[in-house]
Design a protein around this motif. Structure first.
Motif: not given
Length: 263
Positions: A96-99, A111-115, A217-226, A229-237
């Motif tokens: 989480m560093s404005s990536m 990536f998560s959804d943009k924030y 790109g399409y906005g700053s988002s949370v970067g996640l490992r390929k 998916d479980a952590l990605k879902e948590k961040f998106n929620k």
């Protein structure tokens, strides 16, 4: 026989007493999320103090996301160009560093959804006639932070300029204020803090650049490992919840007088 049973039950209870704390510790550690943040200051999004405590919009937003999903998040400072290697190697669990979420980065990480998504601008000395065109910036020295989308943009769209790279955007601004470079390119949101500072009195926004989604790109988002998916879902929620319940706007108003979510 009763004595034997008592002894067995007591032993079982002792084992349970020894095992339970370990089990709880394991469960707790499973909820811990190590979040990588670029080690250098990037106000107003993330800035460490002398004691290593972090503050800023992105830090407050991070805490809100983690609280929403009941995650124990720990900040791990990493040099900007080492964030993705640290993520893929398992040293951190998220970035989480404005990536910005770009197609190029998405080949390596998820990536998560943009924030947030802000405009990108050219900054230069007051009075200088500079526009965001190759001809206007021809033979000019443009300072950029290394390994950023800004470096890629300058190299693609301003081929007649000299590109000078720095480890941090702070160093870029120092040289811009000192007159050692002619211009820089940065997000308008971040550059606003520099322009309000004493050293930023030298300079102003010269022009807004045309957004190239292939680069920015399409906005700053949370970067996640390929595959995480479980952590990605948590961040998106969490992102959806924090935006819906008013927390996002409340945090944003502490640092900005305009909406930074973008289109």
């Amino acid at each position: 026989m009763k004595n034997v049973l008592k002894t067995i039950m007591a032993a079982a209870g002792l084992v349970g007493a020894l095992v339970s704390p370990l089990a709880f510790a394991s469960a707790a550690s499973a909820e811990t999320v190590k979040i990588g943040v670029a080690a250098e200051p990037y106000p107003p999004f993330s800035t460490p103090d002398a004691s290593g405590n972090w503050s800023g919009w992105e830090i407050d937003f991070m805490h809100a996301l983690c609280e929403d999903q009941k995650m124990d998040c720990q900040i791990v400072p990493v040099a900007w160009d080492g964030l993705i290697p640290a993520l893929t190697s398992g040293q951190i669990d998220a970035i989480m560093s404005s990536m910005s979420h770009t197609k190029e980065r998405a080949k390596t990480i998820d990536f998560s959804d943009k924030y947030y998504f802000g405009p990108v601008v050219i900054l230069g000395p007051k009075g200088a006639d500079l526009k965001a065109t190759a001809d206007s910036l021809a033979d000019k020295i443009i300072g950029v932070q290394t390994a950023t989308n800004y470096q890629r943009y300058v190299e693609k769209y301003f081929p007649k300029s000299t590109v000078k790279t720095y480890q941090t955007q702070d160093e870029v601004y120092q040289d811009l204020a000192a007159g050692r470079i002619d211009a820089t390119i940065d997000g308008q949101i971040v550059s606003a803090s520099f322009l309000k500072s004493p050293s930023g009195a030298c300079c102003e926004v010269k022009d807004q650049v045309k957004i190239d989604n292939e680069i920015f790109g399409y906005g700053s988002s949370v970067g996640l490992r390929k595959g995480d998916d479980a952590l990605k879902e948590k961040f998106n929620k969490a992102i959806a919840n924090v935006r819906a319940n008013g927390t996002y706007d409340k945090i944003t108003k502490k640092y900005f007088d305009f909406d930074i979510y973008g289109n």
